[in-house]
Design an enzyme around this catalytic site. Structure first.
Site, PDB file in Angstrom:
ATOM      1  N   GLU A  22      96.054  82.118 107.582  1.00 45.72           N
ATOM      2  CA  GLU A  22      96.342  82.809 106.338  1.00 45.72           C
ATOM      3  C   GLU A  22      97.560  82.186 105.668  1.00 45.72           C
ATOM      4  OE1 GLU A  22      97.546  87.300 105.059  1.00 45.72           O
ATOM      5  OE2 GLU A  22      96.050  86.955 106.599  1.00 45.72           O
ATOM      6  N   HIS A  67      98.699  86.260  98.964  1.00 40.52           N
ATOM      7  CA  HIS A  67      98.291  85.818 100.300  1.00 40.52           C
ATOM      8  C   HIS A  67      96.781  85.665 100.343  1.00 40.52           C
ATOM      9  CE1 HIS A  67      97.802  90.187 101.101  1.00 40.52           C
ATOM     10  NE2 HIS A  67      97.052  89.846 102.130  1.00 40.52           N
ATOM     11  N   HIS A  69      92.986  85.769 102.298  1.00 43.13           N
ATOM     12  CA  HIS A  69      92.142  86.443 103.273  1.00 43.13           C
ATOM     13  C   HIS A  69      91.003  85.483 103.611  1.00 43.13           C
ATOM     14  CE1 HIS A  69      93.126  91.004 102.448  1.00 43.13           C
ATOM     15  NE2 HIS A  69      94.144  90.337 102.973  1.00 43.13           N
ATOM     16  N   ASP A  80      98.760  95.766 103.838  1.00 44.63           N
ATOM     17  CA  ASP A  80      98.995  95.159 102.529  1.00 44.63           C
ATOM     18  C   ASP A  80      99.458  96.224 101.545  1.00 44.63           C
ATOM     19  OD1 ASP A  80      98.100  92.710 103.458  1.00 44.63           O
ATOM     20  OD2 ASP A  80      96.105  92.886 102.554  1.00 44.63           O
TER      21      ASP A  80
HETATM   22 ZN    ZN Z   1      96.031  91.039 103.433  1.00 46.10          ZN
END
Ligand code: ZN
Length: 129
Positions: A22, A67, A69, A80
């Site tokens: 990630e 970010h 996924h 989150d």
């Molecule tokens: Zn996330």
């Protein structure tokens, strides 16, 4: 809030090159245009830890977060959502395959919002002319 097309393109590229890990970063803006991504070093592969590290950064001036996924699902996790509420106004989640059709922007409450993509003239380009 808007985002520069080149900045968004950069985000897609780092997400792609980080996969299957990630990627996480903070967003910085010039006026109302997001122009910069501050990359969080040493991002771990699990969603929760990547985002946690993000919000533990010193109090640099940022407008939000981004970010990835790798699962492709761009819905925010519970972790989150909790962190979105703490810092920043716009939060981008990019899912695989990391292109213009696979990202979603959320407000601090986790509601999807529209983030306009604009052409932005970076200072460096002026210098080159
Ligand atoms: Zn996330």
């Amino acid at each position: 809030m808007k985002i520069a097309r080149e900045t968004l393109q950069f985000i897609f590229e780092v997400c792609k090159s980080s996969a299957p890990r990630e990627f996480a970063g903070m967003l910085s803006a010039n006026g109302d245009v997001i122009t910069e991504v501050i990359v969080v070093p040493g991002t771990e592969s699990s969603d929760e830890s990547a985002v946690m590290q993000l919000f533990m950064l010193p109090n640099i001036h940022t407008v939000g977060s981004v970010h990835s996924h790798p699962s492709g699902n761009t819905r925010p996790s519970d972790a989150d959502l909790e962190l979105f509420g703490r810092k920043g106004l716009v939060h981008i989640i990019v899912g695989a395959p990391y292109d213009r059709n696979s990202w979603t922007c959320y407000d601090k409450d986790g509601n999807p919002i529209k983030l306009e993509v604009v052409e932005y003239k970076f200072k460096d380009e002026d210098d080159l002319l």
